[in-house]
Structure formats: C-alpha cells, structure tokens
Design a protein around this motif. Structure first.
Motif, PDB file in Angstrom:
ATOM      1  N   LEU B 385      39.743  53.258 -82.179  1.00  0.00           N
ATOM      2  CA  LEU B 385      40.807  53.585 -81.245  1.00  0.00           C
ATOM      3  C   LEU B 385      41.545  52.309 -80.847  1.00  0.00           C
ATOM      4  O   LEU B 385      40.931  51.288 -80.551  1.00  0.00           O
ATOM      5  CB  LEU B 385      40.168  54.218 -80.005  1.00  0.00           C
ATOM      6  N   VAL B 477      48.342  55.364 -77.759  1.00  0.00           N
ATOM      7  CA  VAL B 477      46.992  55.328 -78.306  1.00  0.00           C
ATOM      8  C   VAL B 477      47.084  55.509 -79.812  1.00  0.00           C
ATOM      9  O   VAL B 477      47.929  56.267 -80.297  1.00  0.00           O
ATOM     10  CB  VAL B 477      46.069  56.442 -77.753  1.00  0.00           C
ATOM     11  N   TYR B 479      44.725  55.958 -83.494  1.00  0.00           N
ATOM     12  CA  TYR B 479      43.397  56.303 -83.992  1.00  0.00           C
ATOM     13  C   TYR B 479      43.384  56.150 -85.505  1.00  0.00           C
ATOM     14  O   TYR B 479      44.293  56.640 -86.199  1.00  0.00           O
ATOM     15  CB  TYR B 479      43.065  57.748 -83.603  1.00  0.00           C
ATOM     16  N   TYR B 487      46.991  57.215 -86.866  1.00  0.00           N
ATOM     17  CA  TYR B 487      47.811  58.089 -86.034  1.00  0.00           C
ATOM     18  C   TYR B 487      48.121  57.341 -84.751  1.00  0.00           C
ATOM     19  O   TYR B 487      47.303  56.594 -84.222  1.00  0.00           O
ATOM     20  CB  TYR B 487      47.046  59.368 -85.717  1.00  0.00           C
ATOM     21  N   LEU B 489      50.201  57.874 -80.905  1.00  0.00           N
ATOM     22  CA  LEU B 489      50.985  58.675 -79.968  1.00  0.00           C
ATOM     23  C   LEU B 489      51.555  57.721 -78.928  1.00  0.00           C
ATOM     24  O   LEU B 489      50.822  56.955 -78.309  1.00  0.00           O
ATOM     25  CB  LEU B 489      50.096  59.719 -79.283  1.00  0.00           C
ATOM     26  N   TRP B 539      62.604  60.105 -70.762  1.00  0.00           N
ATOM     27  CA  TRP B 539      61.284  59.995 -71.398  1.00  0.00           C
ATOM     28  C   TRP B 539      61.392  60.207 -72.886  1.00  0.00           C
ATOM     29  O   TRP B 539      62.336  60.813 -73.387  1.00  0.00           O
ATOM     30  CB  TRP B 539      60.255  60.937 -70.777  1.00  0.00           C
ATOM     31  N   ILE B 541      58.672  60.816 -76.383  1.00  0.00           N
ATOM     32  CA  ILE B 541      57.297  60.987 -76.852  1.00  0.00           C
ATOM     33  C   ILE B 541      57.324  61.014 -78.372  1.00  0.00           C
ATOM     34  O   ILE B 541      58.174  61.682 -78.962  1.00  0.00           O
ATOM     35  CB  ILE B 541      56.660  62.253 -76.226  1.00  0.00           C
ATOM     36  N   ASN B 543      55.026  61.005 -82.073  1.00  0.00           N
ATOM     37  CA  ASN B 543      53.787  61.110 -82.847  1.00  0.00           C
ATOM     38  C   ASN B 543      54.036  60.439 -84.179  1.00  0.00           C
ATOM     39  O   ASN B 543      55.015  60.744 -84.846  1.00  0.00           O
ATOM     40  CB  ASN B 543      53.463  62.580 -83.138  1.00  0.00           C
ATOM     41  N   PHE B 562      57.280  62.226 -85.579  1.00  0.00           N
ATOM     42  CA  PHE B 562      57.959  63.314 -84.898  1.00  0.00           C
ATOM     43  C   PHE B 562      58.175  62.863 -83.472  1.00  0.00           C
ATOM     44  O   PHE B 562      57.249  62.407 -82.815  1.00  0.00           O
ATOM     45  CB  PHE B 562      57.116  64.583 -84.930  1.00  0.00           C
ATOM     46  N   ALA B 564      60.499  63.323 -79.576  1.00  0.00           N
ATOM     47  CA  ALA B 564      61.407  64.083 -78.725  1.00  0.00           C
ATOM     48  C   ALA B 564      61.737  63.229 -77.520  1.00  0.00           C
ATOM     49  O   ALA B 564      60.922  62.403 -77.089  1.00  0.00           O
ATOM     50  CB  ALA B 564      60.745  65.375 -78.283  1.00  0.00           C
ATOM     51  N   GLU B 565      62.932  63.407 -77.011  1.00  0.00           N
ATOM     52  CA  GLU B 565      63.249  62.673 -75.791  1.00  0.00           C
ATOM     53  C   GLU B 565      64.245  63.431 -74.943  1.00  0.00           C
ATOM     54  O   GLU B 565      64.967  64.321 -75.419  1.00  0.00           O
ATOM     55  CB  GLU B 565      63.779  61.282 -76.107  1.00  0.00           C
ATOM     56  N   ALA B 608      65.536  65.761 -80.513  1.00  0.00           N
ATOM     57  CA  ALA B 608      64.259  65.936 -81.186  1.00  0.00           C
ATOM     58  C   ALA B 608      64.475  65.457 -82.606  1.00  0.00           C
ATOM     59  O   ALA B 608      65.531  65.712 -83.190  1.00  0.00           O
ATOM     60  CB  ALA B 608      63.837  67.397 -81.191  1.00  0.00           C
TER      61      ALA B 608
END
Lengths: 476, 1055
Positions: B385, B477, B479, B487, B489, B539, B541, B543, B562, B564-565, B608
């Motif tokens: 992590l 984070v 992983y 991955y 996020l 904001w 986000i 992935n 992927f 979105a904001e 998006a």
C-alpha cells in the motif's frame, strides 16, 4: 487488508456509476430557470404572458421615430453620420440594409417567439386561466404579425417555436393565410379575453381584440365585417371618449376609459422611459413635428394643436443642468426622483380610433351621412364644428378629410403612415408634399408603389438564402 | 516474432559496424570468444543489451535468453554492458576468462531527469512529446508572488505576459499562441494531479514547488483531452528527500520603484500649450479675431484662458505650483518574504511541512499585498500500500488601488497622468486639493478643460480590500495488485473564497466641475459601499490503473484512468448607497441597496472522463506512445456531450544506434514526432440550455415579476477541437557543451465557436455555432551550453519562439468580426487570412502643412493646416472613417526570446536572464488624452512637437480635422522590447564554516529584477493587455499599474 481493497474498488465503482448517470451532467444555474422547470403553474404562465407584454416596449423608436419620419409628421432636414437611416426612411430612399428594417423585424419576431413559446407550452397543461393566457398571447402575436404585415407585406408565419434550422424553411405566407390567421386568433381572443380590466389595467380585454380585428378588416378591405366588429366594440360600456384629447394623455388619467391598448409607463416606480424630451425646442428632432402637420389644424379652434405645438421647459436638476423641453402631449409632471423619465401611456388603440374606424368602414360602403356622425364625435371634442353631407358628400373627399382628422387626432402616435397607405392616399400625398424648412424646399416626389412596404431586411434574406422562402419586395 | 527480428537486426548491425570499423585489428592478434548471460537483479534476462569491448567498436547484443557472445583478442579487456532502463556496468576480464555473467541494476529514475507527463512520470530521455520543464532552483529567488513569472523567458513556446505591476501580480500565460477566438486561451493548470483554475494557485508559494512542466504539443496535452488545447501547466509541490529532518529557511527583503515614468509636460509647458490651444480654436472659430482679444469677450469656453495662467506666463517667477503627479502617487515600496519548511524521508514515510509569509508594498501609494500559507505534504508506504496527502491552506489580503480604470471611474494612474500640474496635491491647510475638478471650468469662466479628481486621494481614501482564502488538497492511496500492476485512487479539490469590501467615501466628490464650487471646493458625493464575494468548491476523483512491464528489450507502460470532477461557484454582491456627508460606517450597513447590483448566483459544471495510454519503448531507442481520452461535460447538450481526443507520438533515439557509436561528440540525439487532438471547453456553464430569466414590468398594478426566454436551446453546441502536429529534436553534444532542442508545429483549431447570425424567427438574432477555423504554426529553439572547468562552471542558454496565427474561416459568409476597443473610435478586426484580433485603424501620415496640401488630398471636412493627414486607404478620393480603416498590426509578436547565463566559481554565482519580444504592436489608447494637443489635461512631452514645430497635429481645443475623434496609427506603437529581467549574485558559504552552528547550504544573494527595458514604447509596459481574456480585442493600453524595478537581498540555509 482485503476489506480495504474491496472498499476502494467499491468506491471507484460508485464513482463510475455516478459519472455514467445523466444526472451528474445536469447542472443548472440558479439565476435562471430552464425550460423544463419553468411553465408548470398558473403563475408561471401569468409571468410569461407579462414577458410578452414587456416585449411591446422593446422598440419604442419604431412607433415614434421610424413611423413619424416615414409619414409627414417629422422630417430629417439633413443627413449626418448618425441619422443616415432615418434620413433615407424619410426620403423614400430606404434600402434593405437599413438598420431600422432589421430593428423592426427582430424586435417583433422576438415578441412572436415569446407568444409562441407560451402558446406551445400551455397546450395540454392543466392551467386554471389557460384560456385567458392563450387569448392574451394570441392577441399580442396578432398585433406583432399585423404590424409586420403593415410594414413588410406578407411575412413568414409560424405559430410554433422554431430552431435555427427550421426557421430558414418557413416561407412568406400568402395574404389569405395572414388574414385567416389574424381572423381566427382575434376571434378566439374576443371569445376568451375578459370583458373588464382587472387591477393590471394594461392587460387587454375583449374590446382590444375587437378594435384590432376592425383595423385588420379595414386593412384587408372587408368593410361590412369591420363595421360589425366595431359596432360590437362600441357596445362595451366601460370604454368611451374622454372629454378632451389632452385628458387622454394626462398622467393623472392613466389608462382612462378611452385607452384600449397601450404601452403602460409609470415613472413613480422607475418604470417610465426617457424617449420624449429634447435639449432644444428648435431642432427638427424626433418629436418636433413639421409645419405641414401643424397646418392640418384649425389653429384658432382646434384644441388638439397645442398638444404638438407647445413645448414645456423642464426644471433643471443636479443631473440635468442643461435646458430640456418636452412637447405638451408627452408632458409628465416631472419630479426630482426619476427626473429623466416620463410616465405617459403610449396608446396603440384608443376609443377615438374605434370611432374613426367606424367612420371609415361606413364611408367605404358609401354611407357618408352615417360616417359623418362618427367623425363628428372627435371633431366636436376638439372644438370644431360638425360636418354633414352639405359639407362633404363625396366618398373620396370624405376619406381625405377622415385622413386629416386622424392625422390631427393621432399625431405622433404611430398611425399616420399606415393611415395614408390604408386609405390609398400615400403616393399622391407625398408626390405633392412640399416642406419649407427655413426657406429650403424639401420634396418627396420620388415615392412610388414600392415604398408602400419596407424592404425585407437584407441580413434575413442572406441567412435564409432561398428566394422561394424569403424573397425581397419588388423594387428593392 | 518481432522480438526476434529486432534481435537479428541488432546483431547484424553490431556485426556490420564491428566489421566496418575494426577490420584492420581483427587479424593482428589471437582471438578468443567470451560468452555469458546478462540478467537483472531478479535474475531475469536482459534482452538486447549492448556488450562492447571498451575502447573499440567491437560489440554484440544479448539474445532472448540474455546470452551473448563476443570475440576479443585483447588482454586486460574491459566489457561494457548497457541497456535502456539499466545502469551501465562494466567488468574487467582476466586474460583467460571466457565466461562472464553480469547482473545489471535497474536504473533509478533520476529526480533531475524525471518529468511529469500527466498521470505519471517519465524519464526525460524517453519523452516523445514537446514538454518544457523547470525545477525548484529556478523559483527560489523570485521577487514576485506569482510563481508563473518563473517561466518567463525560460521556456520556448511559453509566453508569460506581465500585464501590470500590481503587488499581487498580474500574469497571463499563452502557450503556442492563441488557439481560440471566443473561448478561453489560458492553459489548464494541474497541481499535484488535480486540475485547477488559475485561482487555485494565486496563493501558491513558489518555494514549495518542486517542478513545473508545460505540456505544449497536442500529443502531450491530449491526456487532458478537452481542456488541453491551450497547453497544460503541471505543478508538483515538494516532498521530503533527506533521511534526517531538514529545516530550510528562505527569506528576502526587497525595495521596488516603478521602472518607468511617462514623460509629461511641466507646469510652464502645459500653460503655454493651454494658451496656444485656446487661441488656436478662437482664431478658427472667429476668423476676424486676433490673439490679443480679451478672453472674457470671446464667445466660447474653448477660446478662453484663465487669468491665473495668463499671469503665470507673463511673470515667470513661479507663482503656480509645478506638481509632478506621478511622483505624488508613486513611492519606493518595500517587501519581504519568508518561508520555513521541515522535511524528511525515512524508509516508509516522507513529509514536507512548510509555512510562508509575504508582504509586498505596491509602488502606488495605498496598495499592498500580504499572504501567509501552509503546506503539509506526506507520503508513505506499507507493504503493498502507498498513500499520500497534500494539503495547503493560504490566505491573502490585497489593498487594491484602481490603476487600470479611466479618470471618470476613479482611475488613479489615469488621473495622475491627466492632472494639470499647476495645482498642488494639498491645500495650504493640508486638505486634499480638488481644484482640478472644476476651477478652470468655473472660475472666473469656463476654459473647457477635463475635470480630474485628486489621484492621491483616490489612491489612499477609497477602501478596496480583497481577501482570498484558499485550500487545495488531495489524498491518494495506491495498491500494488500484482507485479507491475498498480491501482491508485486520488481524491482532491480546492476551496477558494474571495471577498471584496469596497467603500468610496463621501468626501471624495464625483468627477465633474458641477461638483466643484469656489466656496467649498467640492460637493460631497453620496458614498458607495460594496460587498462582493465569490466562492468556488471543486472536487476531483480519479481511479488509475497502471501496468509496467519489461520483457527483454521491450518496455511497456500502460495506463487507464477514470475520473470525475465538479465545480460549484457562487457569486454574491451587495451594493449600497449612503447619505451625502455621512462616512461613519464604511460598509453596506444602513445603506440603500441598489437592487440591480445585488445578486446571489450559483453555478456548477461537471466533467467525467476516461483515458487510456500505452507507452512502448524498445531498448530506449524506439519509443511510441498512444492515448485516447473521452470527456463528457455538463457544458454541452446530451447529443454533443462527449468528445474523444486521440494522440500518438514517436521518438527515435539515434544516438543509441550502433552506427552512431563512433560519433563520440554526440552525447544524445533524439527525434520526436507527434500528432494529437485536444479540445476547448472554456465556455460558459450553461450555453446550450434554453433559459428563462426574470425581470419586472408594471402593467398598472405596480411592479410585478415577468419571465422571458433569455437564451434559446442550442443542442448542436460542441467542443472546439485542436489538431496539432509536432516534430522535434533533442540533442546534446560533447556532454553538455552544446545542447539543442527544437520543435516545429502546426495546429489547426476547428469547430471554433462563433456567434453566428440566425433567422429572427428563432427569437434571437445570433447564436453560438461551431463554425470557424484557425491555424497556428511555429518554431521553438533552445540552445544551452554548460561546462565545468575546475572550480569554475558556466551555463549559457537561449531560446527563441516564432508563432504565426491565421484565421482560416469564420461564421456566416466569412464575414469579418469588427469589435470596438474601450473607446468607440478604435477598432479590431478578425478576418480570414489574418491573425485573430488585428488593429483596424486609419493610417495617419503626418500633418497637412498648408491649404494646398489639403485641397490636393482627401480629407475630413473640417481639416485645416496642422491637422492630421489620414491615408485614403481605399483610394476612392473621399476620406471616410469606416471605409478607410486598414489592418495595421497585431498584439501577437513575430517572435519572442530569452537568454541568460550563469557563472560560478567556488561558492560564487552570477546569473542574468534577458527576455525580449519583437514585432508586436500596442494600441496606446491613453494617448487620446495624453497626446491630443488640446491641453484639456496634462499631456506627454512629445506634444511639444506639434505643428508647426513638428509633425504632431496643431494645438487646438476643438477636435478639428478629426484629430482627437479618430483613433489612428498615431495611437499605435511598436511593443518590441528587450528586458534585463533578472541579475543576481550569490555566495554559498562552505559548509565547514558553519558546521558548529549545524547550518548547511547557506546562501546569501543580491538580485535585481526588471532592471532595464530597451523599448520605443512610450507607455509604462509594452506587454500590457487590457482584456487578457478577449482574443478578439487584445493589446490595449488604457492605463495600467506600472511595472516595478526591484532590488532584493536574500538568505537561504538548511539546518
């Protein structure tokens, strides 16, 4: 740890869903309403109908400047860089690129669009006052179309909201289609408009639709029909002539019984306008009428002359330190708060018009004696002697006198040019018109048949770019 | 299969060159064959590694198993092993050895060479697109608060425009020219992975920044798809990198002055011009008159001179003041800044915590800027992590003065330039003097001058406080799913609030002589109070999946994202009018609210997006990258909502080819080519919607609400698209003695949004359509040379950029778009075949010297000898304001450049940087006051060259001959300049001196910014642009805050 990963994956999955959602992309501003959220309640429609009324005031210079120069009420004495368009319009040298043409076209089509929008949206919705709102929107749309018709002849006729792609496919209608549209719509208005005014006194009642339909019939030469509808109008007990013409315009008598349909102004709450005053009483400016117009009056007897002859000097103020004058017809008791505004109503249809239209409908049917009765109503009020068959018995002579009477009664109200055209007098009148301006002779003899309508705005012809759909009026 | 071909080709090439260059040696000695296997630290084969016998051209390549075989004939032979992505290693063979296995270490990405490319990092040597990059050390001495100034003159293709010298900074960035006529032209800013508007770093402290990258070509920027068309600026903030906590301090103290004053008339010169202009008008209006006629008998104010001025001119004893109004509003400003940080990096955790403070006085009295901010960056890992947090709150406060407005709108600079010098700043009793607002218009008669308010009072007595509070932050984070597959996020965003409190007190009168009286000097105004605020919540986000794989010589790096904001902004305004003479409460409290200026609106937009990218490299020699991004935005109708933006790029590192091995002087040579498409969504949030707005109407029962359609539906509104081709070369010769980078690009903007006329039946007369197109083509070159010779080192670098913009098609019938400047007599035109936003003016060609000259050339009706002669451009024999306008220039430069050097000896370092622009024109609209020769206000000294003394129009109060009324090339000036942007001398103390105090890297410096500007431009700033966001009307000088010249002394050290 595994649960941790699962949470991450679920969160990202949630975001994927969120973004896939249409709702995520639906973002509306709060200072406006979108179409889907508007037009839901009775009050929504009520406010939208008010928006249609508001559009009537969008081109005030059309009523005052354009039509006054076009007729013989005002003149442009010389061309300067700022008044070219009015100058051409005044001298019958208008061309399709003239900004006045596109101003008329754009502002009245914008009004038609608002009415169509209300009418389209109200269809199929359960609205308590739907019939009234529909009738008001139809009345206003009829007014806009009729004004366009009188300016340009037949025009593209649409009863629905159109997109830019659809708009260029709407052709100029035929005369018959225009008449049919106006007749149907105004008859609907007569049926569905309220008989009496409510507290929003500037909203139209039945008589407005009757008076307008009367004018439509006169314009299309349907005199018996005109007589009928005008007779119906005169049965309305709430409307009638004021004691004098000056009383009609006095701000103390706003929306009096003579006013049927008017632009309502009220400066006490900042809803007046500033169109009518000028910095001098000398210039031949927008509302300074010509000597020719003044010569129509009997200067000793006609109490209407002073309305367009006498200037009143306004008080100076902190803001306006220079001299300002206003014609008596448009004088408002100027105050210090909204010093730059006036609050007189600007009538489009008034009872005197109904009376004189009746005279016209009868005279056109060769019933001169009856026609005299109606024309005498405004003559008497003005302080003039009554006329009868001993004075004028010939139809053409009567029509000529009627045109003069209308000129005196409705000076600077946007009627004169349309009257002269409707009564078939325009070409002769202007061919023989000689204006003496400070010793300089100004003539209008280049008027011809083509000038009875305005040229279609060139930009619209270019946008449509198809002479089968939107063609130019002959001669331009 | 492919692999094999590569290997075969590699071997053949190696053998071929080996044969070619070493043939004569081969036969001389006995030879032996060395074989072995090359593997990485995990034991996996390294495919395609080059094995070279040192000092010769003998070489071989490893096969799919990592095996090689090479024939040598030398004793004490040394074999060198190199492969892309691995540290180069060598082994010395003993004379009998025939087997040599080697383990190669994976090359760590060197921080110096790592470049942020958007959603990832790439080694600089593998970059295949046009990216410019600067690192932390270039920021550390910045005197201005806006870190974007650091990019100025350092990056080709990036034009950093200093629009004004206001203390909070006023910068505009253009990357490779203008890409859009009606949508925005600002690049996209990405801070630590979060896309942001420029507001988000208005408070960003430059010493917190680790690196700054600019993605210039479409292929690089396409990774940001719909918002990349104007380039992307990637900002990365610092992280800890020392294994024990390090405290760093940066501080400086500066003194600034305006870098230029405009040369104006003094009191005596003005008085003479004033008299000449009034007499001039009199003699024209009254041909029978003489200049000796008493002034009070003359018919008009324009003919009269004030008795005060008459007496002053007759008796030169200095009976009137001679005020330099520029000196009155300018000052020597001080500023200082400090930043402290603590950072460290341990095995599993790194952090950077910083605090900073800046205070900067403006060079105009009454203006200053202060800011404090914090930053907290943390990164860590735990088994598979990884995680990180970046968080930075800041607060700033500006005392604003209105420097860029006109004299009638409380413009401080305009008022100072126009104020007549015969009036003092203060009365004898120490109060502000207001005589400029009416004395000469009233006492004893009107002399028809321009009433101006006292600029000192405007600057110091009007409150205009603007505070900004800003928090940017993100958390992520990661992983490690399996080997090579990661991955991540990321959740981030920013909050920004802006509050403005404005108060214009009653004791500053309105502008105009009607507010002046002899007894009181002035009439109090009604005070105005405003409270305006904006807040932005944003904001984002994302992935992200990354996959890295090296199979032998092939390296693959794939990415899928992927994200979105959403941004929500609210804007609120309250405006109130108080009571004349009452200034007790300097806020909207108790004032009469002005409804039209009072509102509270909320807007938002969403995006998006998904994107995929694959980067491939074969042995670091052949590189390719392809990507595609899909963007959906709430700004478009459902049918046009999604835009797709593909890109591809290729690189060929020629210098790694075996046939180049002999060319030792070429340290590195790489060719790049790219093509990509980006989009532009810098339009309003709800342009496609059918909207209804409210207003009021009175239909007889008082004021009631009405609703009306304010905007029609526009379902066809779509993305502007930018397609760009780029080829470039990166090279380095003799190990840094000369590096050359060059790029050549061609960009075409299509589907450009224009307001197109539509049939009025729709309810509107025009609507936005994607209809126009435009191109930009350009060249960018950077050359650098650096060398270290003992204790001495130097670095010299220069860059040069040329960009040409041309409109290819416009809306309806390609009708040109003509727009007015701030003043209606000046125009811009955007026309097919020309750059966007050209000046469109009459051409002024000297003056008419006599009546014969006037009679023989087309002229305005009122022209007289001494009036400007304008060119009858259309040659129709008639002078017409509209028809005789022509395209006379553009704000866009023909080219711009920067150069600089750095010299170092032991701890000493001297560096300088210059920047320059060539071939841009500025519309100096302020000259319509300062050079109109009416002497109604103060004027530039150049007006002394009026006819018949020179070739400027004659002195006259009336604007005859259209001299004042026509904006012409008289108002257009060459904006070319060369500026010494920065000169600094620093000394770094030897660490041993300060060892006891545990201080290291202590550095003391002195620096000068904006020291000299060589230019013919007569205004304050040849880069001024009144409307930086309006591409159709650029480059106007209608007063601005002058730039400042700053001297600083600073200190940095670590503990």
């Amino acid at each position: 740890m595994k649960r941790y990963i699962k949470n991450i994956l679920m969160l990202s999955f949630a975001v994927l869903c969120l973004a896939g959602c249409e709702k995520f992309f639906t973002q509306y501003p709060t200072n406006s309403v979108t179409k889907n959220n508007f037009y839901q309640t009775d009050d929504d429609f009520n406010q939208a109908v008010r928006g249609c009324y508001a559009r009537l005031k969008s081109n005030m210079s059309f009523h005052l400047t354009a039509l006054a120069y076009r007729g013989d009420e005002c003149i442009q004495t010389a061309m300067t860089t700022s008044n070219q368009n009015q100058y051409y319009l005044d001298r019958f040298e208008e061309n399709p690129s003239c900004a006045i043409m596109s101003d008329i076209w754009n502002s009245w089509y914008s009004g038609i669009y608002r009415c169509n929008d209300v009418l389209n949206q109200i269809e199929g919705k359960e609205i308590t006052n739907a019939a009234k709102y529909k009738a008001e929107a139809l009345f206003l749309r009829s007014w806009f179309y009729f004004t366009l018709y009188r300016c340009f002849g037949v025009v593209p006729l649409t009863t629905v909201v159109v997109t830019p792609e659809e708009a260029v496919l709407v052709p100029r209608c035929t005369k018959e289609q225009m008449l049919q549209r106006l007749e149907e719509d105004l008859n609907f208005c007569i049926e569905n408009l309220p008989k009496t005014r409510n507290e929003e006194v500037a909203r139209v009642t039945t008589i407005a639709a009757q008076a307008l339909l009367g004018k439509v019939y006169l314009t299309f030469g349907m005199y018996p029909e005109a007589e009928q509808v005008l007779a119906d109008a005169m049965e309305d007990p709430e409307y009638g002539l004021m004691p004098t013409t000056a009383d009609v315009f006095d701000v103390k008598n706003k929306m009096n019984k003579e006013i049927i349909f008017a632009l309502y102004y009220n400066k006490t709450n900042d809803h007046g306008h500033s169109f009518w005053w000028d910095s001098t009483s000398e210039s031949t400016d927008r509302t300074n009428p010509t000597q020719n117009l003044r010569d129509l009056y009997d200067k000793d007897a006609d109490n209407r002359l002073s309305l367009i002859r006498d200037w009143i000097q306004l008080e100076k103020s902190e803001v306006y330190t220079e001299d300002r004058y206003v014609l008596k017809k448009w004088y408002d008791n100027y105050d210090q708060v909204y010093i730059e505004q006036v609050g007189n109503d600007f009538p489009h249809l008034r009872y005197a018009d109904v009376v004189l239209m009746m005279a016209e409908a009868l005279a056109m049917q060769d019933r001169i004696a009856e026609a005299h009765t109606y024309m005498n109503m405004t003559r008497q009020r003005a302080g003039l002697i009554s006329l009868d068959l001993t004075n004028i018995s010939d139809k053409d002579a009567f029509i000529k006198e009627l045109a003069n009477e209308r000129g005196r009664e409705f000076a600077l109200e946007g009627q004169r040019w349309f009257d002269l055209v409707r009564l078939g007098l325009a070409i002769n009148h202007f061919k023989n018109l000689v204006v003496d301006y400070k010793g300089r002779v100004i003539k209008y003899d280049n008027i011809s048949e083509k000038n009875l309508v305005f040229p279609i705005p060139n930009d619209q012809i270019e946008i449509v770019n198809n002479p089968q759909i939107l063609w130019q009026n002959p001669g331009f | 299969m492919n692999l094999r071909i590569h290997k075969v080709v590699g071997v053949i090439a190696a053998v071929f060159f080996a044969f070619l260059f070493t043939c004569h040696d081969v036969c001389a000695q006995t030879s032996r064959t060395i074989t072995g296997r090359v593997s990485d630290q995990n034991g996996e084969a390294v495919v395609g590694a080059m094995v070279i016998l040192s000092g010769t051209n003998v070489g071989a390549a490893t096969d799919e198993q990592g095996n090689y075989s090479i024939k040598i004939k030398k004793n004490n032979a040394v074999l060198e092993f190199s492969s892309i992505g691995y540290e180069t290693t060598s082994i010395t063979l003993n004379d009998l050895q025939v087997i040599a296995d080697v383990v190669m270490q994976t090359e760590a990405i060197n921080l110096e060479e790592a470049v942020m490319i958007g959603y990832g990092v790439q080694n600089k040597r593998d970059i295949t697109t046009a990216i410019s990059s600067i690192k932390a050390e270039e920021f550390q001495n910045m005197a201005t608060p806006d870190f974007r100034d650091a990019m100025a003159a350092k990056m080709p293709g990036v034009q950093v425009l200093s629009l004004s010298g206001s203390p909070e900074g006023d910068v505009s960035v253009r990357i490779r020219g203008i890409q859009s006529a009606t949508a925005g032209n600002e690049p996209l800013y990405v801070i630590d992975g979060i896309p942001s508007d420029s507001r988000a770093f208005s408070n960003l402290e430059s010493s917190d920044i680790e690196s700054l990258e600019v993605l210039k070509d479409a292929s690089a920027a396409a990774i940001y798809g719909s918002r990349g068309s104007c380039g992307v600026v990637i900002v990365t903030t610092k992280a800890g990198n020392s294994d024990r906590p390090v405290v760093t301090y940066n501080g400086s103290f500066s003194v600034s002055n305006v870098s230029k004053k405009i040369d104006l008339l003094n009191a005596y010169e003005w008085a003479e011009m004033f008299t000449e202009a009034r007499n001039g008008t009199y003699l024209v209006d009254v041909p029978t008159g003489t200049i000796n006629d008493p002034y009070n008998d003359r018919p008009n104010g324009k003919h009269r001179v004030n008795p005060l001025v008459v007496a002053y001119l007759e008796d030169e004893t200095g009976t009137l003041p001679d005020t330099d109004w520029q000196d009155a509003i300018f000052r020597t400003a001080i500023s200082h800044k400090h930043s402290v940080s603590v950072s460290a990096k341990t095995k599993n955790l790194s952090y950077y915590v910083g605090a900073n403070y800046l205070y900067r006085e403006g060079t105009i009295i009454g203006s200053d800027f202060s800011r404090f901010g914090f930053r907290f960056n943390l990164e860590g890992k735990r088994r598979k992590l990884t995680y990180g947090i970046r968080f930075a709150p800041s607060h700033s406060k500006t005392n604003h003065v209105s420097a860029d407005t006109q004299y009638g709108s409380d413009g401080v600079v305009a008022s100072a330039l126009m104020a007549i010098p015969i009036f003092p700043v203060y009365d004898v009793d120490g109060d502000y003097n207001w005589d400029m607002n009416g004395y000469l218009n009233k006492k004893p008669w009107n002399t028809s001058v321009t009433a101006v308010l006292n600029p000192v009072a405007l600057a110091t007595e009007i409150d205009d406080v603007r505070t900004k509070f800003n928090v940017t932050g993100s958390a992520w984070v990661g992983y490690k799913i399996t080997k090579g597959l990661d991955y991540k996020l990321t959740v981030g965003g920013d909050f920004y609030s802006y509050v403005r409190n404005y108060y214009r007190p009653s004791y500053i009168p309105y502008n105009g002589h009607e507010y002046w009286s002899e007894e009181n000097g002035f009439t109090p105004s009604t005070p105005t109070a405003k409270k305006q605020s904006n807040a932005f919540y944003h904001w984002n986000i994302a992935n992200q999946l990354t996959y890295k794989k090296k199979i032998k010589g092939h390296s693959i790096n794939a990415l899928a994202v992927f994200e979105a904001e959403k941004e929500t902004s609210s804007t609120t305004s309250i405006v109130g009018i108080g009571t004349q003479g009452d200034d007790k409460i300097r806020s909207t409290k108790g004032k009469t609210i002005i409804m039209d200026d009072t509102y509270d609106n909320l807007y938002s937009y969403t995006f998006a997006s998904w994107l995929v990218r694959a980067q491939y490299s074969y042995k670091g020699r052949y590189m390719a990258s392809v990507s595609v991004r899909g963007d959906g935005s709430s700004r478009f109708a459902p049918s046009t909502r999604w835009g797709y933006f593909p890109a591809a790029s290729f690189g060929w590192r020629i210098s790694d080819e075996k046939f180049m091995r002999n060319a030792d002087w070429i340290s590195s040579l790489k060719l790049r080519a790219s093509v990509g498409q980006t989009g532009n969504a810098q339009i309003g949030n709800s342009e496609y919607l059918a909207l209804y707005n409210t207003s009021t109407v009175d239909l007889g029962s008082g004021v009631l609400n009405q609703f009306y359609p304010s905007q029609i539906a526009n379902d066809n509104l779509g993305w502007e698209k930018n397609t760009q081709f780029n080829i470039g070369v990166d090279s380095d010769f003799w190990n840094g003695l000369l590096s050359l980078n060059a790029d050549l690009y061609y960009t075409r903007t299509t589907d450009m949004l224009f307001d197109v006329p539509v049939s009025s039946l729709t309810g509107v007369t025009s609507t936005y359509m994607n209809i126009g197109s435009m191109e930009n083509k350009g060249v960018e070159v950077v050359a650098t040379s650096r060398k270290k010779i003992g204790d001495f080192y130097y670095q010299v670098s220069a860059n040069w950029t040329m960009n040409k913009n041309k409109v290819l098609s416009l809306g309806h019938e390609n009708a040109p778009i003509i727009k007015e400047a701030s003043y209606e007599g000046a125009y811009y035109i955007t026309k097919v075949g020309h750059p966007v936003g050209c000046y469109y003016l009459l051409v002024q060609d000297g003056v008419f010297h006599d009546q014969t000259e006037i009679d023989n050339y087309p002229h305005f009706e009122s022209a007289r000898p001494g009036d400007f002669k304008f060119v009858d451009a259309d040659g129709d024999g008639v002078m017409e304001k509209d028809e005789d306008r022509v395209i006379v220039g553009n704000y866009m430069p023909e080219f711009y450049y920067g150069f600089g050097f750095e010299l170092g000896y032991k701890g000493w370092s001297l560096d300088a940087s210059f920047q320059g622009v060539y071939g841009n024109e500025i519309l100096n609209l302020e000259k319509r006051y300062l050079s109109n020769v009416t002497a109604s206000s103060n004027m530039m000294r150049e007006t002394l060259q009026r006819w018949p003394h020179g070739e400027i129009n004659r002195a006259s109060r009336s604007t005859t001959g259209e001299n004042g009324a026509c904006t012409s090339t008289h108002h257009l000036e060459d904006g070319s300049y060369l500026r010494l942007q920065n000169l600094s001398l620093s000394y770094t103390f030897p660490n041993k001196w300060l060892k006891k105090a545990k201080i290291s890297n202590m550095r003391l410096y002195i620096q000068g910014s904006n020291l000299f500007t060589f230019t013919n431009y007569s205004g304050y700033n040849p880069e001024v642009n009144k409307r930086a966001d309006d591409a159709l009307r650029p480059g106007e000088d209608y007063c601005s805050y002058p730039l400042s010249r700053t001297f600083s002394i600073g200190l940095n050290f670590n503990m």
